[in-house]
Structure formats: structure tokens, C-alpha cells
Write an enzyme that holds these catalytic residues in place. Structure first.
Site, PDB file in Angstrom:
ATOM      1  N   ARG A  77       0.895  -1.162   0.000  1.00  0.00           N
ATOM      2  CA  ARG A  77       0.000   0.000   0.000  1.00  0.00           C
ATOM      3  C   ARG A  77       0.931   1.209   0.000  1.00  0.00           C
ATOM      4  NH1 ARG A  77      -4.914  -2.582   1.413  1.00  0.00           N
ATOM      5  NH2 ARG A  77      -4.734  -4.189   2.993  1.00  0.00           N
ATOM      6  N   GLY A 107      -7.974  -3.895  -5.086  1.00  0.00           N
ATOM      7  CA  GLY A 107      -9.282  -3.447  -4.597  1.00  0.00           C
ATOM      8  C   GLY A 107      -9.554  -1.993  -4.953  1.00  0.00           C
ATOM      9  N   ASP A 108     -10.458  -1.362  -4.219  1.00  0.00           N
ATOM     10  CA  ASP A 108     -10.890  -0.021  -4.635  1.00  0.00           C
ATOM     11  C   ASP A 108      -9.758   1.017  -4.602  1.00  0.00           C
ATOM     12  OD1 ASP A 108     -10.901  -0.139  -1.900  1.00  0.00           O
ATOM     13  OD2 ASP A 108     -12.913   0.693  -1.636  1.00  0.00           O
ATOM     14  N   GLY A 109      -8.865   0.938  -3.603  1.00  0.00           N
ATOM     15  CA  GLY A 109      -7.757   1.888  -3.532  1.00  0.00           C
ATOM     16  C   GLY A 109      -6.837   1.737  -4.740  1.00  0.00           C
ATOM     17  N   THR A 131      -9.617  -8.676  -4.682  1.00  0.00           N
ATOM     18  CA  THR A 131      -9.796  -8.505  -3.238  1.00  0.00           C
ATOM     19  C   THR A 131     -10.698  -9.609  -2.714  1.00  0.00           C
ATOM     20  OG1 THR A 131     -10.860  -7.157  -1.522  1.00  0.00           O
ATOM     21  CG2 THR A 131     -11.625  -6.783  -3.748  1.00  0.00           C
ATOM     22  N   ASP A 133     -12.698  -9.172  -0.388  1.00  0.00           N
ATOM     23  CA  ASP A 133     -13.871  -8.540   0.245  1.00  0.00           C
ATOM     24  C   ASP A 133     -15.133  -8.547  -0.618  1.00  0.00           C
ATOM     25  OD1 ASP A 133     -12.095  -7.975   2.282  1.00  0.00           O
ATOM     26  OD2 ASP A 133     -11.769  -5.902   1.661  1.00  0.00           O
ATOM     27  N   ARG A 168     -20.184 -25.264  23.564  1.00  0.00           N
ATOM     28  CA  ARG A 168     -19.739 -23.872  23.695  1.00  0.00           C
ATOM     29  C   ARG A 168     -20.395 -22.943  22.675  1.00  0.00           C
ATOM     30  NH1 ARG A 168     -13.383 -25.122  25.007  1.00  0.00           N
ATOM     31  NH2 ARG A 168     -13.576 -24.746  27.240  1.00  0.00           N
ATOM     32  N   MET A 175     -12.971 -11.579   7.893  1.00  0.00           N
ATOM     33  CA  MET A 175     -12.544 -10.329   7.240  1.00  0.00           C
ATOM     34  C   MET A 175     -13.641  -9.780   6.336  1.00  0.00           C
ATOM     35  SD  MET A 175      -8.558 -10.500   6.181  1.00  0.00           S
ATOM     36  CE  MET A 175      -7.294 -10.012   7.343  1.00  0.00           C
ATOM     37  N   GLY A 176     -13.322  -8.698   5.652  1.00  0.00           N
ATOM     38  CA  GLY A 176     -14.271  -8.083   4.725  1.00  0.00           C
ATOM     39  C   GLY A 176     -14.239  -6.573   4.770  1.00  0.00           C
ATOM     40  N   ARG A 177     -13.320  -6.040   5.562  1.00  0.00           N
ATOM     41  CA  ARG A 177     -13.228  -4.582   5.802  1.00  0.00           C
ATOM     42  C   ARG A 177     -14.589  -4.071   6.261  1.00  0.00           C
ATOM     43  NH1 ARG A 177      -8.924  -1.424   4.663  1.00  0.00           N
ATOM     44  NH2 ARG A 177      -8.018  -2.894   3.227  1.00  0.00           N
ATOM     45  N   GLU A 228     -15.742  -8.248  10.483  1.00  0.00           N
ATOM     46  CA  GLU A 228     -14.796  -7.384  11.223  1.00  0.00           C
ATOM     47  C   GLU A 228     -15.215  -5.910  11.247  1.00  0.00           C
ATOM     48  OE1 GLU A 228     -10.924  -7.224   9.408  1.00  0.00           O
ATOM     49  OE2 GLU A 228     -11.719  -6.752   7.443  1.00  0.00           O
TER      50      GLU A 228
HETATM   51  O1  F6P Z   1      -9.098  -5.713   1.740  1.00  0.00           O
HETATM   52  C1  F6P Z   1      -8.654  -6.992   2.048  1.00  0.00           C
HETATM   53  C2  F6P Z   1      -8.421  -7.118   3.541  1.00  0.00           C
HETATM   54  O2  F6P Z   1      -7.980  -8.427   3.824  1.00  0.00           O
HETATM   55  C3  F6P Z   1      -9.628  -6.774   4.421  1.00  0.00           C
HETATM   56  O3  F6P Z   1     -10.563  -7.814   4.493  1.00  0.00           O
HETATM   57  C4  F6P Z   1      -8.958  -6.442   5.720  1.00  0.00           C
HETATM   58  O4  F6P Z   1      -9.745  -5.547   6.474  1.00  0.00           O
HETATM   59  C5  F6P Z   1      -7.675  -5.774   5.287  1.00  0.00           C
HETATM   60  O5  F6P Z   1      -7.417  -6.209   3.954  1.00  0.00           O
HETATM   61  C6  F6P Z   1      -6.475  -6.089   6.137  1.00  0.00           C
HETATM   62  O6  F6P Z   1      -5.402  -5.362   5.668  1.00  0.00           O
HETATM   63  P1  F6P Z   1      -3.895  -5.604   6.124  1.00  0.00           P
HETATM   64  O7  F6P Z   1      -3.415  -6.880   5.511  1.00  0.00           O
HETATM   65  O8  F6P Z   1      -3.151  -4.428   5.616  1.00  0.00           O
HETATM   66  O9  F6P Z   1      -3.926  -5.704   7.612  1.00  0.00           O
END
Ligand code: F6P
Length: 328
Positions: A77, A107-109, A131, A133, A168, A175-177, A228
Site C-alpha cells: 500500500r 481493490g478499490d484503492g 480482493t 472482500d 460452547r 474479514m471483509g473490511r 470485522e
Molecule cells: O481488503 C482486504 C483485507 O484483507 C480486508 O478484508 C482487511 O480488512 C484488510 O485487507 C487487512 O489489511 P492488512 O493486511 O493491511 O492488515
């Protein structure tokens, strides 16, 4: 738009890696060779473009990569690419190699970067949705989403074994942002007691009532899937809140984390990546720029990047309905 003459194409992966990225790179590079183009690997995404980490690829580079998770081009990034000076440096490096078009997988970025680069320097660029997500419009599924869901389900099945043995209640965070696609898919696929996602708020009291009903029905294990990016917090916070209402429950929390990003791509992700890799090169040859190639109903569709990154891909309402029926 009148297609520009393209001879050299640079390929990069950027942002969080996803299973199938290697297969997409391989497909784009093989398609490039098929159409007599020179193909370049830009390593570590936009960061590598700024640092001139760019190498010409040959067929050896893409041998036996289709089946591997991660991305052999590496990913990063880049904060510097967000600045005009950083993008200028990156453009100068591309020109020094004579690269006249780009395939950006991310992904979007990452796709926003491709859009800016096209707008500022006129470099023809096509994005591919890479991605886990699944939060990009213009494609039914993003590269890596299917594999990530399979990985999550496999892990939750294992948690189910131990949850059942000890009666339990587990809170499993996926994940999934800020999107709930993995959560809903993995939740339905693993018979979750409840699925908490950012797109739909579920008050703690409602969740507690649901769990009480299941307890009365003598369910031997309960697994709650928590996306998440949920507004009420992650799995640990939700578990804390629920514990206050159900103090006698034996509660555990598991955060699946980055294991969801690794592993060999599924059959679907291999097909998706392969089709989109070819579509990227053919799109560039045909003069389709500043677009993302996606697959809708098994057909390749090119969507303007600006449109694909708009945060409006909605979860299927029917998925909620099915999840509700099956968890009662
Ligand atoms: O966008 C993909 C992703 O795995 C998300 O699901 C997660 O929130 C994020 O990237 C985690 O990013 P990093 O690997 O920089 O911690």
C-alpha cells in the site's frame, strides 16, 4: 475512443493480496504474448513503480504460478503514490521502460490509483477486481472472494467440532473490511446461529433472544459469525456484551484473520482470474481504458472504474432471508 497503439504493458498487484492474483497475472501475461506484446512486471504495486522495481517478464516467470496463493509480483500500500509528486516519479519510470499501458489488479484503492493515473497522464489502464472482500461493483465476484469463503468455512467446520464437544458458544470474526459478503456467505455455509454484518444492525438483545431460543431447542453448539467491520464492534466486543446477558454460557472467540487471504485459489477463482486476465489485454487492445473488467452472469463486462469503486454493492436480501430461516 480510438485505440492507441500499445506495445508494452505493465502488470501490477496492489493492496491486500487475494488468492487468484497469480492466476490473473499469468493470464494477462500469456494473453499479452499471444497478441505479440511485451509484458512487464511492476513489483510491489505502486510503491515499486515509484522505486522503478520493474522487470520484463518472460514465460518462465509465469510457470506454475496459477495454482499458488499470494502474488509473485508482491503487493504494497503506497502512501507516496497518493501525492502528485509520487505519481510523477512513477510515470517517469514507466516511460523510461516504454510501458504504454497498465493492468492493475487490486481493490478499490488500487483501482482509484489506476483511474488517477489515466486522468493525469493519459496512460491506458484496465483494472481487475482483486480482493477477498467482494466489495466492488461491476462483477458478481471479486478475485479471491470464493477461496476466502471456502477457507473460512473450512476453519469454522473445525471450530464446530470442538464447540459441539464442549457445548460452547463461539464468536468467529471474519474479514471483509466494511462489507459483510464473506460473513454472510461463510455464515450460511457453516450453519451459523447468527451473522452480524455492517450492512444490517442487530441489537445485542435480539442476538441474545435468538441464542436463548436455540438453547431451549437444545442446540449442542452455537457459532455466531461477526464481520470485522461491524458497527457494534468485533467478535471480542460482541462476546463481552453477550456474556453480561448469558453469564453461564461458555463463550470463546476466534479471529480468523489473514489465513483467509492465503491458500491455493478455488476452481471458480482460477476460472474468474483467467477470463479476466485475458479480458484485460483484449480490452486494452480495443481501446477500453479507465475501466474494470468483471464477470456478470459468466460474461465479461467492462465498467468505468469510477463506477466500480462506488461503495454501493449490496448484499442479496434473499441471503438474509435464507440465513434467518436456517438459523431458527
Ligand atoms: O481488503 C482486504 C483485507 O484483507 C480486508 O478484508 C482487511 O480488512 C484488510 O485487507 C487487512 O489489511 P492488512 O493486511 O493491511 O492488515
Amino acid at each position: 475512443m480510438e485505440p492507441k497503439t500499445i506495445k508494452k504493458i505493465g502488470v501490477l498487484t496492489s493492496g491486500g493480496d487475494s488468492p487468484g492474483m497469480n492466476a490473473a497475472i499469468r493470464a494477462a501475461v500469456r494473453a499479452g504474448f499471444y497478441y505479440n506484446l511485451e509484458m512487464y512486471g511492476i513489483y510491489r504495486g505502486y510503491e515499486g513503480m515509484i522505486q522503478n522495481d520493474i522487470k520484463k517478464l518472460d514465460s518462465k516467470n509465469i510457470t506454475h504460478v496459477l495454482e499458488r496463493g499470494g502474488t509473485f509480483l508482491k503487493s504494497a500500500r503506497s502512501a507516496e503514490f497518493r501525492t502528485p509528486e509520487g505519481r510523477q516519479k512513477a510515470y517517469d519510470n514507466l516511460k523510461s521502460h516504454g510501458i504504454d499501458a497498465l493492468v492493475v489488479i487490486g481493490g478499490d484503492g488500487s483501482l482509484t490509483g489506476a483511474h488517477l493515473f489515466y486522468k493525469e497522464f493519459g496512460v491506458p489502464a484496465i483494472g481487475l477486481p482483486g480482493t477477498i472482500d467482494n466489495d466492488l461493483s461491476g462483477t458478481d465476484s471479486t478475485i479471491g472472494f470464493d477461496t476466502a469463503c471456502n477457507t473460512a468455512i473450512e476453519a469454522i467446520d473445525k471450530i464446530r467440532d470442538t464447540a459441539t464437544s464442549h457445548d460452547r458458544l463461539f464468536f468467529v470474526e471474519v474479514m471483509g473490511r466494511d462489507a459483510g459478503f464473506i460473513a454472510i456467505n461463510a455464515g450460511i455455509g457453516s450453519a451459523a446461529a447468527a451473522i452480524l454484518i455492517p450492512e444490517k444492525k442487530m441489537p445485542i438483545e435480539e442476538l441474545v433472544d435468538k441464542l436463548k431460543v436455540r438453547s431451549k431447542a437444545k442446540k449442542s453448539s452455537n457459532i455466531v459469525i461477526v464481520a470485522e467491520g461491524g458497527k457494534s464492534g468485533g467478535a471480542a466486543e460482541i462476546a463481552e456484551k453477550v456474556k453480561k446477558f448469558l453469564p453461564t454460557y461458555d463463550i470463546k472467540v476466534t479471529i480468523l484473520g489473514h489465513l483467509q487471504r492465503g491458500g491455493a485459489p478455488s476452481s471458480y477463482d482460477r476460472l474468474l482470474s483467467s477470463k479476466l486476465g485475458v479480458a484485460a489485454i483484449e480490452g486494452l487492445i480495443q481501446g477500453k481504458y479507465d475501466v474494470m473488467a468483471g464477470l456478470i452472469n459468466h460474461k465479461v463486462v467492462y465498467t468505468p472504474i469510477k463506477r466500480a469503486i462506488v461503495d454501493d454493492k449490496t448484499l442479496d436480501e434473499d441471503d438474509f432471508r435464507v440465513a434467518k430461516i436456517l438459523s431458527t
